[in-house]
Design a protein around this motif. Sequence first.
Motif, mmCIF file in Angstrom:
data_model
loop_
_atom_site.group_PDB
_atom_site.id
_atom_site.type_symbol
_atom_site.label_atom_id
_atom_site.label_comp_id
_atom_site.label_asym_id
_atom_site.label_seq_id
_atom_site.Cartn_x
_atom_site.Cartn_y
_atom_site.Cartn_z
ATOM 1 N N ASP A 104 0.823 -1.214 0.000
ATOM 2 C CA ASP A 104 0.000 0.000 0.000
ATOM 3 C C ASP A 104 0.854 1.260 0.000
ATOM 4 O OD1 ASP A 104 -2.369 -1.416 -0.067
ATOM 5 O OD2 ASP A 104 -2.657 -1.377 2.104
ATOM 6 N N SER B 103 3.017 9.542 -10.370
ATOM 7 C CA SER B 103 2.748 8.950 -11.678
ATOM 8 C C SER B 103 2.401 9.955 -12.756
ATOM 9 C CB SER B 103 1.595 7.940 -11.565
ATOM 10 O OG SER B 103 0.366 8.621 -11.295
ATOM 11 N N ARG C 67 2.295 1.653 -3.486
ATOM 12 C CA ARG C 67 1.256 2.127 -4.404
ATOM 13 C C ARG C 67 0.991 3.617 -4.206
ATOM 14 N NH1 ARG C 67 -2.048 -1.429 -3.348
ATOM 15 N NH2 ARG C 67 -1.618 -2.810 -5.129
ATOM 16 N N ALA C 68 0.979 4.077 -2.964
ATOM 17 C CA ALA C 68 0.728 5.491 -2.682
ATOM 18 C C ALA C 68 1.834 6.364 -3.278
ATOM 19 C CB ALA C 68 0.623 5.714 -1.173
ATOM 20 N N GLY D 68 0.255 8.164 1.956
ATOM 21 C CA GLY D 68 -0.933 7.318 1.890
ATOM 22 C C GLY D 68 -1.915 7.492 3.034
ATOM 23 N N ILE E 110 3.971 5.565 -5.804
ATOM 24 C CA ILE E 110 3.979 5.469 -7.261
ATOM 25 C C ILE E 110 2.808 6.243 -7.856
ATOM 26 C CG2 ILE E 110 3.729 3.859 -9.191
ATOM 27 C CD1 ILE E 110 5.272 1.807 -7.416
ATOM 28 N N THR E 111 1.649 6.176 -7.210
ATOM 29 C CA THR E 111 0.486 6.918 -7.693
ATOM 30 C C THR E 111 0.728 8.416 -7.598
ATOM 31 O OG1 THR E 111 -1.019 5.136 -7.014
ATOM 32 C CG2 THR E 111 -1.988 7.316 -7.382
ATOM 33 N N GLN E 112 1.314 8.831 -6.472
ATOM 34 C CA GLN E 112 1.582 10.251 -6.247
ATOM 35 C C GLN E 112 2.520 10.830 -7.298
ATOM 36 O OE1 GLN E 112 2.554 11.471 -2.120
ATOM 37 N NE2 GLN E 112 4.392 12.403 -2.984
ATOM 38 N N ARG F 150 4.192 -1.312 -11.877
ATOM 39 C CA ARG F 150 5.332 -0.751 -11.151
ATOM 40 C C ARG F 150 5.339 -1.228 -9.700
ATOM 41 N NH1 ARG F 150 6.165 5.503 -13.373
ATOM 42 N NH2 ARG F 150 6.713 4.879 -15.511
ATOM 43 N N VAL G 164 -3.936 3.069 -14.493
ATOM 44 C CA VAL G 164 -3.890 2.225 -13.298
ATOM 45 C C VAL G 164 -3.074 0.960 -13.542
ATOM 46 C CG1 VAL G 164 -5.283 0.836 -11.710
ATOM 47 C CG2 VAL G 164 -6.073 3.103 -12.397
ATOM 48 N N ILE H 131 0.591 1.678 -13.139
ATOM 49 C CA ILE H 131 0.914 1.840 -11.718
ATOM 50 C C ILE H 131 1.023 0.490 -11.044
ATOM 51 C CG2 ILE H 131 0.039 2.702 -9.506
ATOM 52 C CD1 ILE H 131 -1.179 5.060 -11.080
ATOM 53 N N GLU H 132 0.081 -0.400 -11.313
ATOM 54 C CA GLU H 132 0.089 -1.720 -10.676
ATOM 55 C C GLU H 132 1.288 -2.550 -11.113
ATOM 56 O OE1 GLU H 132 -1.806 -2.802 -8.163
ATOM 57 O OE2 GLU H 132 -2.503 -0.725 -8.173
#
Length: 288
Positions: free
Chosen positions: A132, A142, A135-136, A186, A138-140, A153, A147, A150-151
């Motif tokens: 988690d 990106s 993911r937070a 996150g 990488i999303t931030q 990565r 999606v 991101i997943e």
Amino acid sequence: MTTAQPGSGPTVRRILLGSQLRRLREEKGISRETAGYHIRASESKISRMELGRVSFKERDVADLLTFYQVTDDAERAPLLALVREANAAGWWQNFNDVLPSWFQPYIGLEEAAQLIRTYELQFIPGLLQTEDYARAIITQGSGGLPVDVIERRVSVRLNRQKLLCRKDPPRLWIVIDEAALRRPIGGPKVMRAQLEHLIAVSELPNLTLQVMPFAFGGHAAEGGAFTILRFPEMDLPDVVYLEQLTGSAYLDKREDVDRYMEVYNRLSVDSTTPGDTAELLRRIITEL
């Protein structure tokens, strides 16, 4: 003649092969320019080959060995075999579509390292991130990537962590700045789980975890985050890895590595002991 150890990845094999070719060339007093001319290549290509930063053609290596007067089959065979191993694909190459080209060599070096020393200033190091938390981050960063990218990565980051529990794991020595522990990536729930994960993995026998506390004030690592990798092959120099927003640097000159080692040694002396680290992590968790 040094050969790659079992478990060494293709990246480290390229570096090992390159270092062997450089040694053979220098023993004969041959310049890079002359060696390049012999195989119809430039001096810069010979330099990249010797640094292990390009793939190798078996014909080029065979021609260079002959030019360097390495004609004994018993001496040539291990090096030519190393060409094939060096060009083998690593698992991360299945993620070429989502990984920057400048980061892929690092994964190979990380896979092959015997000792990994890391100082991290802003984030929890990738090898110790929860799913988690990863993911937070990488999303931030990106920039609106799909999606599925991101997943993928996130999958790369989790796959990298498998080396921690393999049969022959590297030794990890990690110093994290307290700022990274207090930055709620996150949100509180994700960050709490991440800190609890750090407490759990700090029990691993191959991991030393320290924190550079706010209370210490200024410290040696004024240049920011860095990683030093050491390999089991005696012929390979330590490598310092530095990452920027759009690229990275790999330093292996003795004077550069020595400077970063000096900084890391000072960091480890000035940071918390492993026991104090766990206590600090628990205190931060109660404050979230």
